[in-house]
Design an enzyme around this catalytic site. Structure first.
Site, PDB file in Angstrom:
ATOM      1  N   ASP A  12       2.004  -3.637   2.038  1.00 51.69           N
ATOM      2  CA  ASP A  12       2.736  -3.213   3.241  1.00 51.69           C
ATOM      3  C   ASP A  12       3.847  -2.227   2.927  1.00 51.69           C
ATOM      4  O   ASP A  12       4.874  -2.190   3.603  1.00 51.69           O
ATOM      5  CB  ASP A  12       3.340  -4.424   3.983  1.00 51.69           C
ATOM      6  CG  ASP A  12       2.298  -5.477   4.291  1.00 51.69           C
ATOM      7  OD1 ASP A  12       1.196  -5.092   4.696  1.00 51.69           O
ATOM      8  OD2 ASP A  12       2.585  -6.677   4.116  1.00 51.69           O
ATOM      9  N   HIS A  40      -3.633  -1.170   7.232  1.00 52.66           N
ATOM     10  CA  HIS A  40      -2.771   0.006   7.136  1.00 52.66           C
ATOM     11  C   HIS A  40      -2.459   0.430   8.553  1.00 52.66           C
ATOM     12  O   HIS A  40      -3.353   0.493   9.388  1.00 52.66           O
ATOM     13  CB  HIS A  40      -3.514   1.174   6.499  1.00 52.66           C
ATOM     14  CG  HIS A  40      -3.883   0.947   5.078  1.00 52.66           C
ATOM     15  ND1 HIS A  40      -2.952   0.691   4.111  1.00 52.66           N
ATOM     16  CD2 HIS A  40      -5.077   0.947   4.468  1.00 52.66           C
ATOM     17  CE1 HIS A  40      -3.572   0.551   2.953  1.00 52.66           C
ATOM     18  NE2 HIS A  40      -4.862   0.692   3.154  1.00 52.66           N
ATOM     19  N   THR A  41      -1.212   0.749   8.794  1.00 53.32           N
ATOM     20  CA  THR A  41      -0.873   1.229  10.123  1.00 53.32           C
ATOM     21  C   THR A  41      -0.718   2.730  10.068  1.00 53.32           C
ATOM     22  O   THR A  41      -0.010   3.255   9.215  1.00 53.32           O
ATOM     23  CB  THR A  41       0.445   0.585  10.586  1.00 53.32           C
ATOM     24  OG1 THR A  41       0.381  -0.801  10.239  1.00 53.32           O
ATOM     25  CG2 THR A  41       0.641   0.746  12.070  1.00 53.32           C
ATOM     26  N   THR A 127      -5.317 -14.948   3.937  1.00 54.89           N
ATOM     27  CA  THR A 127      -5.492 -14.370   5.277  1.00 54.89           C
ATOM     28  C   THR A 127      -6.798 -14.872   5.894  1.00 54.89           C
ATOM     29  O   THR A 127      -7.146 -14.495   6.995  1.00 54.89           O
ATOM     30  CB  THR A 127      -5.538 -12.824   5.223  1.00 54.89           C
ATOM     31  OG1 THR A 127      -6.582 -12.451   4.323  1.00 54.89           O
ATOM     32  CG2 THR A 127      -4.229 -12.231   4.765  1.00 54.89           C
ATOM     33  N   THR A 237      -4.158 -11.628  -4.911  1.00 59.20           N
ATOM     34  CA  THR A 237      -5.427 -11.418  -4.248  1.00 59.20           C
ATOM     35  C   THR A 237      -6.536 -11.489  -5.301  1.00 59.20           C
ATOM     36  O   THR A 237      -6.249 -11.574  -6.498  1.00 59.20           O
ATOM     37  CB  THR A 237      -5.427 -10.102  -3.437  1.00 59.20           C
ATOM     38  OG1 THR A 237      -6.555 -10.115  -2.556  1.00 59.20           O
ATOM     39  CG2 THR A 237      -5.486  -8.878  -4.331  1.00 59.20           C
ATOM     40  N   LEU A 333      12.992   4.112   4.565  1.00 54.57           N
ATOM     41  CA  LEU A 333      14.411   4.204   4.236  1.00 54.57           C
ATOM     42  C   LEU A 333      15.263   4.262   5.508  1.00 54.57           C
ATOM     43  O   LEU A 333      16.397   3.778   5.534  1.00 54.57           O
ATOM     44  CB  LEU A 333      14.648   5.459   3.390  1.00 54.57           C
ATOM     45  CG  LEU A 333      16.029   5.594   2.782  1.00 54.57           C
ATOM     46  CD1 LEU A 333      16.289   4.486   1.773  1.00 54.57           C
ATOM     47  CD2 LEU A 333      16.199   6.951   2.094  1.00 54.57           C
TER      48      LEU A 333
HETATM   49  P1  GDP Z   1       0.367  -0.356   4.085  1.00 53.43           P
HETATM   50  O1  GDP Z   1      -0.552  -1.518   4.130  1.00 53.43           O
HETATM   51  O2  GDP Z   1       0.961  -0.159   2.729  1.00 53.43           O
HETATM   52  O3  GDP Z   1      -0.250   0.895   4.605  1.00 53.43           O
HETATM   53  O4  GDP Z   1       1.614  -0.698   5.004  1.00 53.43           O
HETATM   54  P2  GDP Z   1       1.633  -1.120   6.540  1.00 53.43           P
HETATM   55  O5  GDP Z   1       1.012  -0.054   7.339  1.00 53.43           O
HETATM   56  O6  GDP Z   1       1.160  -2.504   6.728  1.00 53.43           O
HETATM   57  O7  GDP Z   1       3.202  -1.246   6.800  1.00 53.43           O
HETATM   58  C1  GDP Z   1       3.990  -0.206   6.912  1.00 53.43           C
HETATM   59  C2  GDP Z   1       4.621  -0.199   8.291  1.00 53.43           C
HETATM   60  O8  GDP Z   1       5.736   0.610   8.249  1.00 53.43           O
HETATM   61  C3  GDP Z   1       3.732   0.396   9.368  1.00 53.43           C
HETATM   62  O9  GDP Z   1       4.040  -0.181  10.606  1.00 53.43           O
HETATM   63  C4  GDP Z   1       4.128   1.874   9.342  1.00 53.43           C
HETATM   64  O10 GDP Z   1       3.911   2.541  10.567  1.00 53.43           O
HETATM   65  C5  GDP Z   1       5.571   1.758   9.060  1.00 53.43           C
HETATM   66  N1  GDP Z   1       6.139   2.845   8.290  1.00 53.43           N
HETATM   67  C6  GDP Z   1       5.609   3.522   7.244  1.00 53.43           C
HETATM   68  N2  GDP Z   1       6.508   4.384   6.750  1.00 53.43           N
HETATM   69  C7  GDP Z   1       7.631   4.227   7.490  1.00 53.43           C
HETATM   70  C8  GDP Z   1       8.935   4.803   7.464  1.00 53.43           C
HETATM   71  O11 GDP Z   1       9.249   5.635   6.632  1.00 53.43           O
HETATM   72  N3  GDP Z   1       9.831   4.359   8.398  1.00 53.43           N
HETATM   73  C9  GDP Z   1       9.534   3.423   9.315  1.00 53.43           C
HETATM   74  N4  GDP Z   1      10.472   3.052  10.179  1.00 53.43           N
HETATM   75  N5  GDP Z   1       8.325   2.836   9.354  1.00 53.43           N
HETATM   76  C10 GDP Z   1       7.397   3.233   8.454  1.00 53.43           C
END
Ligand code: GDP
Length: 426
Positions: A12, A40-41, A127, A237, A333
């Protein structure tokens, strides 16, 4: 040229966003391990997507997206994920699935649930996506490789053999309904029909792509601290989360991976059970969780609230080292602008002694964090494009981390959007 985007922490970290961003200049994006157990979001022009199985490059028209042999492939999940992005208006992605990938079976998911039930309070916090039973079967050689779907006689015989064994466990260990071999066989034929348009020898495809100078991006799932060997075993995992495994899980030579971008989060978060030295609790944690990520720190797959903590330089330095990071992207950040002070964990105190190198789990369980506290910058940093324009205390925080982790930070993510990135000069 092959690059890898991998996690330096517990997952995450925002790898999806970095992969999506680097996808712009990639020809091929490869998932090489894990399955649909983490998400991944990605936020782009088509909307907000939580991808679980598809590589984060699927939104570009120019990329080929590969599900490598190392992935735990849930076929109906893949088909639905493709459908769901197309329904939201994204172009139909080009997808290739390795003929050596193995199939996530519905009984893997059931076994995962049954085992968590059996363990009760001592569970691994799975999970329940079937990952551990899947990889157990793969290495016990009773999994189903996609290629095996193409010899129906041999397949049928194998199904009977596997089901016989699974049924003994279902009946006598878990006291649950048994499997019907004919149903499993028919299901596999249905899976073959669904996946057939995508199947190819992806290792050969990648070999040819490397030869013709294509840009290839390996996309890791979870982070170094969840790696089966080097993570917080047994709360890890069941596949390797390291860039090195990218060679195996994609089927390319190890020496081809030239650039390893470790994604590290500007604070810590983790899901599931396991040692987490710089964890914080109570209102302090709630506030960070609420403000964190994009709309709060809750699991993309399970919706579970993530555990929160301060930046852990000991764990992140180790994570970068095990990944073989050549550069680091520091993410989210922007979230920290509300804090007066920012503690950074710079050592672990174990039995009165302070250590700097991340230990094995037995020792980790006794570790207490040693913090250095830096002043906050008390300012919104979203929208800033140049490194020099960041507030001084913010730059000091970044540079402190860079010194601790001993890898150059080259990118700073100050928002969830694709363009919210600051390139930091080396
Ligand atoms: P991944 O599994 O490593 O891709 O991570 P996730 O997607 O589960 O978690 C990252 C979360 O932080 C998501 O909701 C992203 O949209 C959000 N995100 C990623 N980079 C940034 C950032 O620089 N700032 C903020 N506020 N949110 C971020």
């Amino acid at each position: 040229m092959v690059k890898a985007v991998v996690g330096a922490n517990w997952g995450d970290e925002g790898k999806g966003k970095i992969t999506d961003m680097l996808g712009q200049e990639s020809d091929i994006i490869v998932r090489y391990q894990g399955g649909s157990n983490a998400g991944h979001t990605i936020i782009n022009n088509y909307g907000k997507f939580a991808l679980h199985l598809l590589p984060s490059g699927v939104f570009y028209k120019h990329t080929t997206n590969i599900i490598g042999n190392g992935v735990a492939l849930n076929i109906p999940y893949l088909i639905n994920e493709i459908k769901s992005i197309v329904e939201k208006g994204a172009p139909t992605p080009k997808i290739l699935v390795s003929d050596r990938a193995q199939i996530m079976m519905p009984y893997h998911i059931l076994f995962d649930q049954y085992e968590e039930e059996r363990l009760g309070g001592k569970s691994f916090g799975s999970t329940k996506s079937g990952i551990a039973p899947f990889y157990s079967d793969k290495y016990s050689k009773i999994g189903f490789q996609i290629s095996e779907l193409y010899d129906e006689e041999v397949l049928k015989e194998k199904v009977c053999r596997v089901v016989e064994m699974k049924n003994i466990i279902l009946e006598h260990m878990y006291h649950k309904p048994t499997l019907n071999p004919e149903e499993i066989y028919q299901l596999l034929l249905e899976y073959k029909r669904q996946v057939d348009p995508y199947v190819c020898d992806t290792a050969l495809y990648l070999h040819n792509a490397i030869k013709s100078g294509k840009n290839i991006l390996l996309e890791g799932q979870l982070g170094a601290l969840k790696d089966t060997d080097f993570g917080i075993y047994p709360m890890v995992t069941s596949s390797s989360t390291l860039a090195g495994y990218g060679a195996i899980g994609a089927g390319i030579p190890a020496y081809e991976i030239k650039d390893i971008i470790a994604v590290a989060k500007a604070y810590s978060s983790a899901v599931g059970a396991g040692e987490f030295v710089s964890e914080i609790f109570g209102e302090e944690a709630d506030e960070l969780r609420r403000r964190g990520g994009d709309g709060g720190e809750f699991g993309a797959t399970t919706g579970r609230p993530r555990r929160m903590g301060w930046f852990d330089a000991v764990a992140t330095r180790y994570g970068c080292r095990m990944q073989g990071a050549t550069e680091v992207a520091l993410t989210v950040l922007d979230v920290l602008g509300y804090l007066d002070e920012l503690p950074i964990c710079v050592g672990y105190k174990i039995d009165g002694e302070v250590i700097k190198d991340f230990p094995t789990t037995v020792k980790l369980a006794k570790a207490k964090p040693v913090y250095e506290v830096l002043p906050g910058w008390k300012q919104e940093i979203r929208g800033i494009k140049e490194y020099e324009d960041l507030p001084e205390n913010c730059r000091k925080y970044i540079e402190f981390i860079e010194k601790e982790i001993q890898v150059p930070i080259t990118m700073i993510s100050n928002g969830p959007g694709r363009d919210e990135i600051i390139k930091k000069p080396r």
